[in-house]
Design a protein around this motif. Structure first.
Motif, PDB file in Angstrom:
ATOM      1  N   LEU A 124       0.847  -1.189   0.000  1.00 55.62           N
ATOM      2  CA  LEU A 124       0.000   0.000   0.000  1.00 55.62           C
ATOM      3  C   LEU A 124       0.880   1.235   0.000  1.00 55.62           C
ATOM      4  CD1 LEU A 124      -2.727   1.536   0.382  1.00 55.62           C
ATOM      5  CD2 LEU A 124      -2.421   1.222   2.853  1.00 55.62           C
ATOM      6  N   THR A 125       0.717   2.103  -0.999  1.00 51.68           N
ATOM      7  CA  THR A 125       1.474   3.355  -1.057  1.00 51.68           C
ATOM      8  C   THR A 125       0.635   4.426  -1.745  1.00 51.68           C
ATOM      9  OG1 THR A 125       3.446   4.455  -1.942  1.00 51.68           O
ATOM     10  CG2 THR A 125       2.599   2.587  -3.199  1.00 51.68           C
ATOM     11  N   PHE A 126       0.623   5.603  -1.157  1.00 47.06           N
ATOM     12  CA  PHE A 126      -0.048   6.740  -1.778  1.00 47.06           C
ATOM     13  C   PHE A 126       0.949   7.800  -2.237  1.00 47.06           C
ATOM     14  CE2 PHE A 126      -4.050   5.638   0.778  1.00 47.06           C
ATOM     15  CZ  PHE A 126      -4.582   4.936  -0.287  1.00 47.06           C
ATOM     16  N   GLY A 127       2.237   7.455  -2.267  1.00 46.76           N
ATOM     17  CA  GLY A 127       3.245   8.351  -2.816  1.00 46.76           C
ATOM     18  C   GLY A 127       3.229   9.723  -2.174  1.00 46.76           C
ATOM     19  N   SER A 128       3.176  10.764  -3.010  1.00 47.19           N
ATOM     20  CA  SER A 128       3.197  12.134  -2.512  1.00 47.19           C
ATOM     21  C   SER A 128       1.803  12.717  -2.306  1.00 47.19           C
ATOM     22  CB  SER A 128       3.988  13.029  -3.482  1.00 47.19           C
ATOM     23  OG  SER A 128       3.475  12.914  -4.791  1.00 47.19           O
ATOM     24  N   ASN A 153     -10.414  -3.123   9.295  1.00 49.38           N
ATOM     25  CA  ASN A 153     -11.010  -3.963   8.259  1.00 49.38           C
ATOM     26  C   ASN A 153     -10.031  -4.921   7.586  1.00 49.38           C
ATOM     27  OD1 ASN A 153     -14.007  -2.982   7.645  1.00 49.38           O
ATOM     28  ND2 ASN A 153     -12.800  -1.160   8.122  1.00 49.38           N
ATOM     29  N   TRP A 154      -8.722  -4.715   7.768  1.00 40.52           N
ATOM     30  CA  TRP A 154      -7.749  -5.582   7.106  1.00 40.52           C
ATOM     31  C   TRP A 154      -7.803  -6.980   7.729  1.00 40.52           C
ATOM     32  CZ3 TRP A 154      -5.584  -5.465   2.650  1.00 40.52           C
ATOM     33  CH2 TRP A 154      -4.506  -6.329   2.355  1.00 40.52           C
ATOM     34  N   PRO A 155      -7.798  -8.042   6.904  1.00 35.62           N
ATOM     35  CA  PRO A 155      -7.948  -9.407   7.428  1.00 35.62           C
ATOM     36  C   PRO A 155      -6.837  -9.778   8.409  1.00 35.62           C
ATOM     37  CG  PRO A 155      -8.232  -9.359   5.041  1.00 35.62           C
ATOM     38  CD  PRO A 155      -7.733  -8.012   5.434  1.00 35.62           C
ATOM     39  N   ALA A 156      -7.212 -10.362   9.520  1.00 37.23           N
ATOM     40  CA  ALA A 156      -6.244 -10.799  10.526  1.00 37.23           C
ATOM     41  C   ALA A 156      -5.341 -11.878   9.935  1.00 37.23           C
ATOM     42  CB  ALA A 156      -6.967 -11.325  11.757  1.00 37.23           C
ATOM     43  N   GLY A 157      -4.060 -11.781  10.214  1.00 39.46           N
ATOM     44  CA  GLY A 157      -3.116 -12.789   9.762  1.00 39.46           C
ATOM     45  C   GLY A 157      -2.604 -12.594   8.356  1.00 39.46           C
ATOM     46  N   LYS A 158      -3.082 -11.570   7.628  1.00 38.21           N
ATOM     47  CA  LYS A 158      -2.649 -11.344   6.238  1.00 38.21           C
ATOM     48  C   LYS A 158      -1.590 -10.248   6.210  1.00 38.21           C
ATOM     49  CE  LYS A 158      -4.282 -10.708   1.524  1.00 38.21           C
ATOM     50  NZ  LYS A 158      -3.658 -11.985   1.126  1.00 38.21           N
ATOM     51  N   LYS A 159      -0.460 -10.544   5.604  1.00 33.39           N
ATOM     52  CA  LYS A 159       0.634  -9.592   5.556  1.00 33.39           C
ATOM     53  C   LYS A 159       0.366  -8.469   4.562  1.00 33.39           C
ATOM     54  CE  LYS A 159       4.425 -12.715   6.854  1.00 33.39           C
ATOM     55  NZ  LYS A 159       5.720 -13.308   6.430  1.00 33.39           N
ATOM     56  N   ILE A 160       0.903  -7.291   4.881  1.00 29.88           N
ATOM     57  CA  ILE A 160       0.869  -6.154   3.969  1.00 29.88           C
ATOM     58  C   ILE A 160       2.032  -5.224   4.313  1.00 29.88           C
ATOM     59  CG2 ILE A 160      -0.715  -4.807   5.425  1.00 29.88           C
ATOM     60  CD1 ILE A 160      -1.905  -3.673   2.780  1.00 29.88           C
ATOM     61  N   ILE A 161       2.610  -4.606   3.285  1.00 25.08           N
ATOM     62  CA  ILE A 161       3.654  -3.595   3.470  1.00 25.08           C
ATOM     63  C   ILE A 161       3.034  -2.238   3.196  1.00 25.08           C
ATOM     64  CG2 ILE A 161       5.861  -2.715   2.622  1.00 25.08           C
ATOM     65  CD1 ILE A 161       6.514  -5.615   1.777  1.00 25.08           C
ATOM     66  N   ILE A 162       3.254  -1.279   4.104  1.00 20.84           N
ATOM     67  CA  ILE A 162       2.676   0.061   3.989  1.00 20.84           C
ATOM     68  C   ILE A 162       3.811   1.065   3.873  1.00 20.84           C
ATOM     69  CG2 ILE A 162       1.280   1.820   5.120  1.00 20.84           C
ATOM     70  CD1 ILE A 162      -0.122  -0.501   6.615  1.00 20.84           C
ATOM     71  N   GLN A 163       3.833   1.797   2.765  1.00 18.55           N
ATOM     72  CA  GLN A 163       4.812   2.869   2.610  1.00 18.55           C
ATOM     73  C   GLN A 163       4.188   4.155   3.122  1.00 18.55           C
ATOM     74  OE1 GLN A 163       6.123   3.857  -1.385  1.00 18.55           O
ATOM     75  NE2 GLN A 163       8.125   4.494  -0.633  1.00 18.55           N
ATOM     76  N   SER A 164       4.840   4.818   4.063  1.00 20.59           N
ATOM     77  CA  SER A 164       4.226   5.956   4.746  1.00 20.59           C
ATOM     78  C   SER A 164       3.943   7.117   3.804  1.00 20.59           C
ATOM     79  CB  SER A 164       5.122   6.414   5.900  1.00 20.59           C
ATOM     80  OG  SER A 164       6.413   6.748   5.430  1.00 20.59           O
ATOM     81  N   MET A 184       2.059  -6.456   9.556  1.00 18.99           N
ATOM     82  CA  MET A 184       2.159  -5.172   8.863  1.00 18.99           C
ATOM     83  C   MET A 184       3.568  -4.613   9.016  1.00 18.99           C
ATOM     84  SD  MET A 184      -1.459  -3.284   9.731  1.00 18.99           S
ATOM     85  CE  MET A 184      -3.015  -4.021   9.213  1.00 18.99           C
ATOM     86  N   LEU A 185       4.184  -4.235   7.891  1.00 16.80           N
ATOM     87  CA  LEU A 185       5.507  -3.622   7.899  1.00 16.80           C
ATOM     88  C   LEU A 185       5.404  -2.230   7.295  1.00 16.80           C
ATOM     89  CD1 LEU A 185       8.585  -3.824   8.333  1.00 16.80           C
ATOM     90  CD2 LEU A 185       8.734  -4.735   5.987  1.00 16.80           C
ATOM     91  N   ARG A 186       5.824  -1.223   8.053  1.00  8.30           N
ATOM     92  CA  ARG A 186       5.785   0.165   7.571  1.00  8.30           C
ATOM     93  C   ARG A 186       7.152   0.561   7.052  1.00  8.30           C
ATOM     94  NH1 ARG A 186       6.354   5.389  10.259  1.00  8.30           N
ATOM     95  NH2 ARG A 186       5.044   6.987   9.257  1.00  8.30           N
ATOM     96  N   MET A 187       7.180   1.127   5.844  1.00  7.52           N
ATOM     97  CA  MET A 187       8.417   1.549   5.198  1.00  7.52           C
ATOM     98  C   MET A 187       8.389   3.054   4.959  1.00  7.52           C
ATOM     99  SD  MET A 187       9.892  -1.414   4.747  1.00  7.52           S
ATOM    100  CE  MET A 187      11.237  -0.949   3.671  1.00  7.52           C
ATOM    101  N   GLY A 188       9.577   3.647   4.957  1.00  8.75           N
ATOM    102  CA  GLY A 188       9.700   5.042   4.572  1.00  8.75           C
ATOM    103  C   GLY A 188      10.043   5.144   3.097  1.00  8.75           C
ATOM    104  N   LEU A 211      11.231  -2.032  -3.917  1.00  8.82           N
ATOM    105  CA  LEU A 211      10.090  -2.435  -3.109  1.00  8.82           C
ATOM    106  C   LEU A 211       9.153  -3.385  -3.841  1.00  8.82           C
ATOM    107  CD1 LEU A 211       8.466  -2.090  -0.485  1.00  8.82           C
ATOM    108  CD2 LEU A 211       7.404  -0.052  -1.504  1.00  8.82           C
ATOM    109  N   PHE A 212       8.897  -3.109  -5.119  1.00 11.83           N
ATOM    110  CA  PHE A 212       7.873  -3.870  -5.834  1.00 11.83           C
ATOM    111  C   PHE A 212       8.314  -5.294  -6.183  1.00 11.83           C
ATOM    112  CE2 PHE A 212       5.725   0.258  -7.539  1.00 11.83           C
ATOM    113  CZ  PHE A 212       5.347   0.555  -6.234  1.00 11.83           C
ATOM    114  N   GLN A 213       9.589  -5.617  -5.972  1.00 13.70           N
ATOM    115  CA  GLN A 213      10.023  -7.004  -6.131  1.00 13.70           C
ATOM    116  C   GLN A 213       9.325  -7.930  -5.136  1.00 13.70           C
ATOM    117  OE1 GLN A 213      14.361  -7.495  -6.165  1.00 13.70           O
ATOM    118  NE2 GLN A 213      14.552  -5.328  -6.680  1.00 13.70           N
TER     119      GLN A 213
END
Length: 413
Positions: free
Chosen positions: A255-259, A275-286, A300-304, A311-313
């Motif tokens: 998940l990323t909203f860029g600028s 609302n995000w499903p429990a146990g499902k991984k997601i990476i969030i770019q701040s 959930m992993l938050r990235m700068g 990242l998209f690999q």
């Protein structure tokens, strides 16, 4: 060849121009990039000479301006806000550009500020614009984005209708620009803006895929589709180690909203986490909005800040705002999109992603609640995944930076 580049806006407005500048440097040309100091480090790292233009904001200043843009009611209102934001600094911008253009062999600006080409014409210097969204490219084959199509009418009637709407749109856009900055332009001897959409410059570089996006009929030969101009931040090995440890060989949604920035981001993310499903991984770019994870969550992993290509690999799909640069990166990565448009041409890119068969759109108003269903839909669609890989293979054959350099060299000759 001495080239002067300029562009204003967020990362998505600057990075493609850096890529163009780097390609010009590699071709042996002298390149100067006039823009805000926020991007000076990236520009100079690319071997391009930096020229300062105001405003001297940090990222928070630009993020605030982006929040204002998300409140635009329509494209005309968006142009009004953009030019109004520039008005306090416009005299200094024009003075600097007039001085720099006098030493250049060619001037390149962004499509949004095509009226700056008047400065080049005054100095008898060839001028070009860059656009990263092909919905602004006029054609008798279709009307401007958002205006009605006469699908049931005969072809000759449709062509007349489309031509009329493009000419009308051109006049209305010029009226809006002149209303906001006409007085300032007049002080610099520029006169009134006379054409924005139809004749923005001697050359318009449309920096998207010619194979996937170019219409059959263009308004004139001045519009040239080159292919994408993509510039990436340097990859960080430490981030790769963190991503490897989190993903454990599994591709996960990103998940990323860029600028893009928006009001009440914290409350929006609270709804998302609920609302995000429990146990499902997601990476969030701040990103510029500062997306947060309200409480510790091992899924959930938050990235700068991080390179898209790095990242998209790790992505099974990318959930994003539909910005031109992010969309291009996802298409090149060969993975599906889920687009949540917020502003301007992002709705257009959502429609293009659907047209190409590589993703779907989720409405902004209820995206935290509707996103899990959309993710399940994409995960089940083998067709969408195959189509995304096919699009990436097509793009890998195109050489946008080289095509853009050749077009500018031809213009100067």
């Amino acid at each position: 060849m001495k080239v002067l580049l300029t562009s204003h806006g967020s990362t998505g407005d600057i990075y493609p121009v850096i890529r163009l500048g780097r390609a010009l440097v590699e071709a042996g040309h002298a390149v100067r990039f006039a823009t805000v100091s926020l991007f000076r480090q990236e520009i100079e790292a690319a071997g391009i000479e930096f020229v300062y233009l105001p405003p001297d904001w940090d990222q928070s200043g630009f993020a605030e301006a982006m929040r204002d843009l998300t409140k635009a009611k329509n494209p005309l209102d968006l142009i009004r806000i953009i030019y109004s934001e520039s008005l306090p600094f416009l005299d200094e911008i024009l003075d600097t550009l007039q001085r720099e253009i006098a030493e250049a062999d060619v001037f390149v600006t962004s499509y949004v500020f095509a009226n700056l080409c008047t400065l080049a014409r005054q100095a008898q210097v060839p001028c070009a614009v860059t656009t990263f969204a092909h919905n602004v490219v006029p054609s008798q084959s279709y009307p401007p984005e958002g205006l009605p199509r006469l699908l049931a009418a005969p072809a000759c009637v449709r062509r007349r209708w489309n031509r009329m709407l493009w000419k009308l749109t051109d006049r209305v856009l010029c009226w809006q620009i002149n209303r906001v900055v006409g007085e300032t332009m007049g002080r610099h001897g520029m006169g009134q803006a006379e054409s924005f959409a139809l004749e923005p410059a001697d050359l318009a570089l449309v920096t998207v895929s010619p194979k996937l996006c170019q219409p059959k009929h263009l308004w004139s030969e001045r519009f040239q589709f080159t292919g994408y101009l993509r510039w990436q931040s340097p990859e960080d090995p430490e981030l790769s180690a963190s991503l490897d440890a989190f993903c454990q060989g599994e591709r996960v949604p990103i998940l990323t909203f860029g600028s893009v920035t928006f009001d009440e981001a914290r409350k929006v993310m609270t709804r998302f986490m609920r609302n995000w499903p429990a146990g499902k991984k997601i990476i969030i770019q701040s990103g510029w909005a500062g997306l947060t994870i309200e409480r510790p969550n091992p899924e959930m992993l938050r990235m700068g800040r991080v390179s898209h290509d790095q990242l998209f690999q790790y992505a099974s799909m990318v959930i994003h705002h539909g910005g031109a640069g992010t969309t291009a990166s996802v298409l090149h990565a060969g993975i599906p999109n889920i687009i949540i448009p917020h502003i301007g041409d992002q709705w257009f890119f959502a429609s293009e992603v659907k047209r190409l068969g590589v993703g779907l759109e989720v409405k902004r108003k209820r995206w935290p609640e509707d996103l899990p269903k959309a993710v399940r839909t994409v995960e089940k669609s083998k067709k969408m995944q195959r189509r995304a890989q096919a699009v990436a293979a097509t793009l890998a054959e195109e050489q946008g930076p080289l095509a853009a350099v050749r077009a500018l060299e031809s213009l100067v000759r």
